[in-house]
Design a protein around this motif. Structure first.
Motif, mmCIF file in Angstrom:
data_model
loop_
_atom_site.group_PDB
_atom_site.id
_atom_site.type_symbol
_atom_site.label_atom_id
_atom_site.label_comp_id
_atom_site.label_asym_id
_atom_site.label_seq_id
_atom_site.Cartn_x
_atom_site.Cartn_y
_atom_site.Cartn_z
ATOM 1 N N ARG A 22 -4.654 -8.498 2.462
ATOM 2 C CA ARG A 22 -4.247 -8.038 3.806
ATOM 3 C C ARG A 22 -4.421 -6.570 4.190
ATOM 4 O O ARG A 22 -4.568 -5.893 2.916
ATOM 5 C CB ARG A 22 -2.635 -8.421 4.245
ATOM 6 N N VAL A 23 -4.501 -5.880 5.089
ATOM 7 C CA VAL A 23 -4.784 -4.480 5.240
ATOM 8 C C VAL A 23 -3.488 -3.986 5.958
ATOM 9 O O VAL A 23 -2.816 -4.409 6.817
ATOM 10 C CB VAL A 23 -5.897 -4.305 6.405
ATOM 11 N N VAL A 24 -3.355 -2.921 5.217
ATOM 12 C CA VAL A 24 -1.845 -2.268 5.516
ATOM 13 C C VAL A 24 -2.119 -0.430 5.776
ATOM 14 O O VAL A 24 -3.036 -0.137 5.185
ATOM 15 C CB VAL A 24 -0.806 -2.488 4.741
ATOM 16 N N CYS A 25 -1.121 -0.003 6.342
ATOM 17 C CA CYS A 25 -1.116 1.403 6.356
ATOM 18 C C CYS A 25 -0.828 1.998 4.853
ATOM 19 O O CYS A 25 -0.399 1.241 4.009
ATOM 20 C CB CYS A 25 -0.102 1.772 7.294
ATOM 21 N N THR A 26 -0.899 3.452 4.702
ATOM 22 C CA THR A 26 -0.883 3.909 3.382
ATOM 23 C C THR A 26 0.698 4.070 2.951
ATOM 24 O O THR A 26 0.988 3.658 1.701
ATOM 25 C CB THR A 26 -1.064 5.325 3.573
ATOM 26 N N SER A 27 1.715 3.831 3.779
ATOM 27 C CA SER A 27 2.984 3.695 3.600
ATOM 28 C C SER A 27 3.501 2.351 2.806
ATOM 29 O O SER A 27 4.019 2.136 1.768
ATOM 30 C CB SER A 27 4.104 4.035 4.746
ATOM 31 N N HIS A 28 3.094 1.442 3.529
ATOM 32 C CA HIS A 28 3.229 0.119 2.964
ATOM 33 C C HIS A 28 2.280 -0.081 1.495
ATOM 34 O O HIS A 28 2.840 -0.867 0.750
ATOM 35 C CB HIS A 28 3.008 -0.980 3.967
ATOM 36 N N ALA A 29 1.131 0.202 1.552
ATOM 37 C CA ALA A 29 0.292 0.136 0.489
ATOM 38 C C ALA A 29 0.874 0.694 -0.763
ATOM 39 O O ALA A 29 0.987 0.246 -1.901
ATOM 40 C CB ALA A 29 -1.112 0.765 0.740
ATOM 41 N N ARG A 30 1.818 1.854 -0.597
ATOM 42 C CA ARG A 30 2.483 2.641 -1.815
ATOM 43 C C ARG A 30 3.430 1.866 -2.509
ATOM 44 O O ARG A 30 3.552 1.416 -3.759
ATOM 45 C CB ARG A 30 3.387 3.936 -1.277
ATOM 46 N N VAL A 31 4.211 0.947 -1.622
ATOM 47 C CA VAL A 31 5.293 0.157 -2.166
ATOM 48 C C VAL A 31 4.772 -1.273 -2.562
ATOM 49 O O VAL A 31 4.757 -1.508 -3.768
ATOM 50 C CB VAL A 31 6.204 -0.172 -0.911
ATOM 51 N N LEU A 32 3.810 -1.837 -1.904
ATOM 52 C CA LEU A 32 3.239 -3.230 -2.063
ATOM 53 C C LEU A 32 2.235 -3.251 -3.447
ATOM 54 O O LEU A 32 2.256 -4.325 -4.145
ATOM 55 C CB LEU A 32 2.597 -3.846 -0.937
ATOM 56 N N ALA A 33 1.498 -2.268 -3.613
ATOM 57 C CA ALA A 33 0.808 -2.061 -4.592
ATOM 58 C C ALA A 33 1.156 -1.908 -6.075
ATOM 59 O O ALA A 33 0.400 -1.991 -7.104
ATOM 60 C CB ALA A 33 -0.383 -1.004 -4.540
ATOM 61 N N ARG A 34 2.682 -1.676 -6.059
ATOM 62 C CA ARG A 34 3.317 -1.502 -7.358
ATOM 63 C C ARG A 34 3.509 -2.753 -8.009
ATOM 64 O O ARG A 34 4.049 -2.801 -9.090
ATOM 65 C CB ARG A 34 4.570 -0.836 -7.039
ATOM 66 N N GLN A 35 3.421 -3.788 -7.088
ATOM 67 C CA GLN A 35 3.561 -5.178 -7.822
ATOM 68 C C GLN A 35 2.225 -5.670 -9.010
ATOM 69 O O GLN A 35 1.237 -5.191 -8.566
ATOM 70 C CB GLN A 35 3.679 -6.314 -6.749
ATOM 71 N N ASP A 36 2.791 -6.390 -9.803
ATOM 72 C CA ASP A 36 1.705 -6.611 -10.862
ATOM 73 C C ASP A 36 0.677 -7.578 -10.092
ATOM 74 O O ASP A 36 1.149 -8.451 -9.324
ATOM 75 C CB ASP A 36 2.481 -7.324 -11.945
ATOM 76 N N GLY A 37 -0.597 -7.026 -10.267
ATOM 77 C CA GLY A 37 -1.687 -7.914 -10.055
ATOM 78 C C GLY A 37 -2.148 -7.833 -8.823
ATOM 79 O O GLY A 37 -3.219 -8.037 -8.263
ATOM 80 N N VAL A 38 -1.524 -6.720 -7.976
ATOM 81 C CA VAL A 38 -2.061 -6.315 -6.743
ATOM 82 C C VAL A 38 -3.011 -5.252 -6.555
ATOM 83 O O VAL A 38 -2.769 -4.220 -7.611
ATOM 84 C CB VAL A 38 -0.762 -5.666 -5.644
ATOM 85 N N VAL A 39 -4.237 -5.056 -6.119
ATOM 86 C CA VAL A 39 -5.162 -3.991 -6.178
ATOM 87 C C VAL A 39 -5.399 -3.715 -4.863
ATOM 88 O O VAL A 39 -5.430 -4.364 -3.867
ATOM 89 C CB VAL A 39 -6.410 -4.809 -6.685
ATOM 90 N N ALA A 40 -5.426 -2.262 -4.648
ATOM 91 C CA ALA A 40 -5.411 -1.454 -3.501
ATOM 92 C C ALA A 40 -6.926 -0.998 -3.433
ATOM 93 O O ALA A 40 -7.355 -0.365 -4.225
ATOM 94 C CB ALA A 40 -4.187 -0.373 -3.533
ATOM 95 N N GLU A 41 -7.528 -1.206 -2.263
ATOM 96 C CA GLU A 41 -8.689 -0.702 -2.037
ATOM 97 C C GLU A 41 -8.787 -0.124 -0.827
ATOM 98 O O GLU A 41 -8.500 -0.671 0.456
ATOM 99 C CB GLU A 41 -9.711 -2.048 -1.945
#
Length: 51
Positions: free
Chosen positions: A24-43
């Motif tokens: 999914r595509v998210v804003c930078t605020s949500h990416a900061r939180v969600l990308a901390r989960q194991d296995g999630v890669v932020a691009e």
């Protein structure tokens, strides 16, 4: 493009690759939180103004 998170009207700036769910595509605020989960890669999305 708007953030995919509920009740968020911010512009999407990051694509999250999530192994156990759809990407999914998210804003930078949500990416900061969600990308901390194991296995999630932020691009970062191309063509997004980061200012």
């Amino acid at each position: 493009m708007e953030c995919a998170e509920n009740d968020c009207e911010n512009e999407a700036a990051v694509r999250l690759h999530i192994p156990w769910a759809e990407n999914r595509v998210v804003c930078t605020s949500h990416a900061r939180v969600l990308a901390r989960q194991d296995g999630v890669v932020a691009e970062p999305l191309e063509g997004v103004d980061w200012e």
